[in-house]
Scaffold this active site. Structure first.
Site, PDB file in Angstrom:
ATOM      1  CE  LYS A   1      -6.145  -0.434   4.931  1.00  0.00           C
ATOM      2  NZ  LYS A   1      -7.469  -0.799   4.390  1.00  0.00           N
TER       3      LYS A   1
ATOM      4  NE  ARG B   1      -3.553  -4.191  -1.082  1.00  0.00           N
ATOM      5  CZ  ARG B   1      -2.786  -4.853  -0.235  1.00  0.00           C
ATOM      6  NH1 ARG B   1      -1.469  -4.834  -0.383  1.00  0.00           N
ATOM      7  NH2 ARG B   1      -3.312  -5.530   0.765  1.00  0.00           N
TER       8      ARG B   1
ATOM      9  NE  ARG C   1      -3.540  -2.265   2.763  1.00  0.00           N
ATOM     10  CZ  ARG C   1      -3.248  -3.391   3.428  1.00  0.00           C
ATOM     11  NH1 ARG C   1      -2.042  -3.510   3.996  1.00  0.00           N
ATOM     12  NH2 ARG C   1      -4.112  -4.372   3.523  1.00  0.00           N
TER      13      ARG C   1
ATOM     14  CE1 TYR D   1      -8.064  -7.014  -6.508  1.00  0.00           C
ATOM     15  CE2 TYR D   1      -8.026  -8.007  -4.330  1.00  0.00           C
ATOM     16  CZ  TYR D   1      -7.807  -6.921  -5.154  1.00  0.00           C
ATOM     17  OH  TYR D   1      -7.356  -5.742  -4.625  1.00  0.00           O
TER      18      TYR D   1
ATOM     19  CG  HIS E   1      -6.684  -8.632   1.894  1.00  0.00           C
ATOM     20  ND1 HIS E   1      -7.114  -8.990   0.627  1.00  0.00           N
ATOM     21  CD2 HIS E   1      -6.340  -7.317   1.809  1.00  0.00           C
ATOM     22  CE1 HIS E   1      -7.043  -7.946  -0.168  1.00  0.00           C
ATOM     23  NE2 HIS E   1      -6.575  -6.926   0.508  1.00  0.00           N
TER      24      HIS E   1
ATOM     25  CG  HIS F   1      -5.151   0.340  -3.593  1.00  0.00           C
ATOM     26  ND1 HIS F   1      -4.315   0.405  -2.506  1.00  0.00           N
ATOM     27  CD2 HIS F   1      -6.085  -0.608  -3.290  1.00  0.00           C
ATOM     28  CE1 HIS F   1      -4.738  -0.429  -1.574  1.00  0.00           C
ATOM     29  NE2 HIS F   1      -5.796  -1.067  -2.032  1.00  0.00           N
TER      30      HIS F   1
END
Length: 410
Positions: free
Chosen positions: A281, A356, A257, A388, A379, A353
């Protein structure tokens, strides 16, 4: 060559403080032209202070604001230049304990609550700075709209009905995403008030959440060919090109990110073990393999492009001050410049992004499972990765039913 020093007291500001401040900027690789401009501003401010009998110990933002009022009709770039010089000088004086920093005791009740709420988000909740910048303004607006007029909060401000009325009033004409973020902020603030003892019960549940439906659109992504074209646009004969090349490789090969690229520090590159420490994150710290191509790009930038700096960040600004990049927006700017050089026009926001998304798309088209993609993208929930699956068009055609023909035959 250093600029000529002021040897006498410069009005309301002692010359030694101006010289020391400019020396600090010189060490941060500011040009002598910029330093001379800042010196002129500070000397003019010093004369202004002397004419109004303002002592150094009384220097604060209000004094600077009064000084800046003389530029009402001045060009915007001059206003920006002078304001930046004064702000950085005041920050220097406070950091050196030459001028008192504002304390909670000198703040209004609303300012104190707001400051403590931001500290709660950072320290107790562990939110990233980007999240604090998103939620903070909603609470600042709430507190400002319930100001009693003297900096204190209205008696009924922290009431379930008041909070709901505020939500309804400020969500009119706004997008669903804006309203959703406001409810998240208000629910968090209600919990903060309960923990502080400002409310007898937690009003968290009194703020209705806004459901966010998962979009049915296929995520926008870059193809491998587009990624290579973007990476190839960097001029690796310049410090900027070396930096941008390493940044684009981190985005394309590792799917980092933008904020994770900005946060990388020198100690996060583990050369001996061939891995990268990523600060993700929610204050998550993870170790990811460092491909040789990416490692070589970082090494070349550190050796030939980064230069000398006291900052521990891997990627620095090109212009002074030579410190770490300001935030994820700086990475987005690097990507958008690459788009411009390559002649691409992405039809969405969040340019960084797209790399990614492209990595995930390439993986799923090569047979990777959702679990494997989730692990690479780090994730915490596979629900974030499931989107996806929509890009596996050939696989989806295999499970789709045939379209019925005339007469009902299939």
């Amino acid at each position: 060559m250093k600029a000529t020093r002021i040897v006498s007291e410069s009005g309301g500001l002692p010359a030694r403080h101006i010289d020391a401040f400019l020396d600090r900027l010189r060490a941060a690789h500011y040009s002598e032209v910029t330093l001379r401009k800042k010196r002129r501003v500070l000397c003019a401010f010093s004369r202004w202070m002397k004419n109004r009998n303002i002592d150094l110990v009384d220097l604060d933002e209000s004094a600077m604001a009064r000084f800046m009022k003389r530029l009402t009709d001045a060009p915007a770039d001059r206003v920006h230049c002078e304001r930046a010089a004064l702000r950085s000088f005041l920050a220097y004086l406070r950091a050196e304990a030459i001028v008192r920093s504002p304390t909670l005791g000198g703040q209004s009740a609303i300012a104190q609550i707001y400051s403590r709420y931001l500290a709660y988000l950072r320290q107790d909740r562990g939110l990233a700075e980007n999240s604090v910048l998103v939620y903070g303004p909603f609470i600042r607006d709430f507190l400002s709209s319930h100001d009693a007029g003297d900096g204190s909060v209205l008696a009924n401000a922290f009431d379930a009905v008041t909070i709901r009325d505020h939500l309804l009033a400020h969500s009119k004409g706004r997008s669903a995403e804006y309203t959703r973020l406001m409810t998240v902020a208000l629910r968090s603030f209600c919990h903060f008030l309960f923990l502080r003892g400002d409310t007898a019960r937690d009003l968290y549940e009194s703020v209705p959440p806004v459901r966010k439906w998962r979009q049915s659109t296929v995520p926008t992504f870059l193809t491998p060919e587009q990624e290579e074209a973007l990476i190839a646009t960097t001029d690796r004969s310049t410090p900027r090109g070396l930096r941008d090349y390493a940044v684009l490789l981190l985005l394309a090969r590792l799917g980092l990110r933008a904020g994770e690229v900005v946060a990388l520090e020198l100690g996060d590159v583990r050369w001996r073990t061939g891995e990268l420490v990523v600060h993700g994150k929610g204050q998550m710290v993870e170790h990811v393999p460092l491909p040789s191509e990416v490692g070589e790009a970082i090494a070349m930038y550190l050796r030939d492009g980064r230069g000398v700096s006291a900052s521990r960040r891997v990627f620095l600004r090109i212009c002074a001050p030579r410190v770490g990049l300001a935030g994820p927006a700086a990475i987005g700017h690097i990507v958008r410049l690459a788009f411009t050089r390559a002649g691409f026009r992405p039809a969405c926001r969040g340019a960084a992004h797209l790399f990614r998304h492209g990595l995930a798309t390439t993986m799923i088209r090569h047979g990777a499972s959702i679990a494997e993609i989730a692990e690479v993208l780090r994730h915490r929930s596979q629900d974030s990765t499931a989107v996806y699956a929509k890009v596996a068009f050939e696989d989806l055609r295999g499970v789709a039913r045939s379209w019925p023909t005339a007469g009902g035959a299939i």
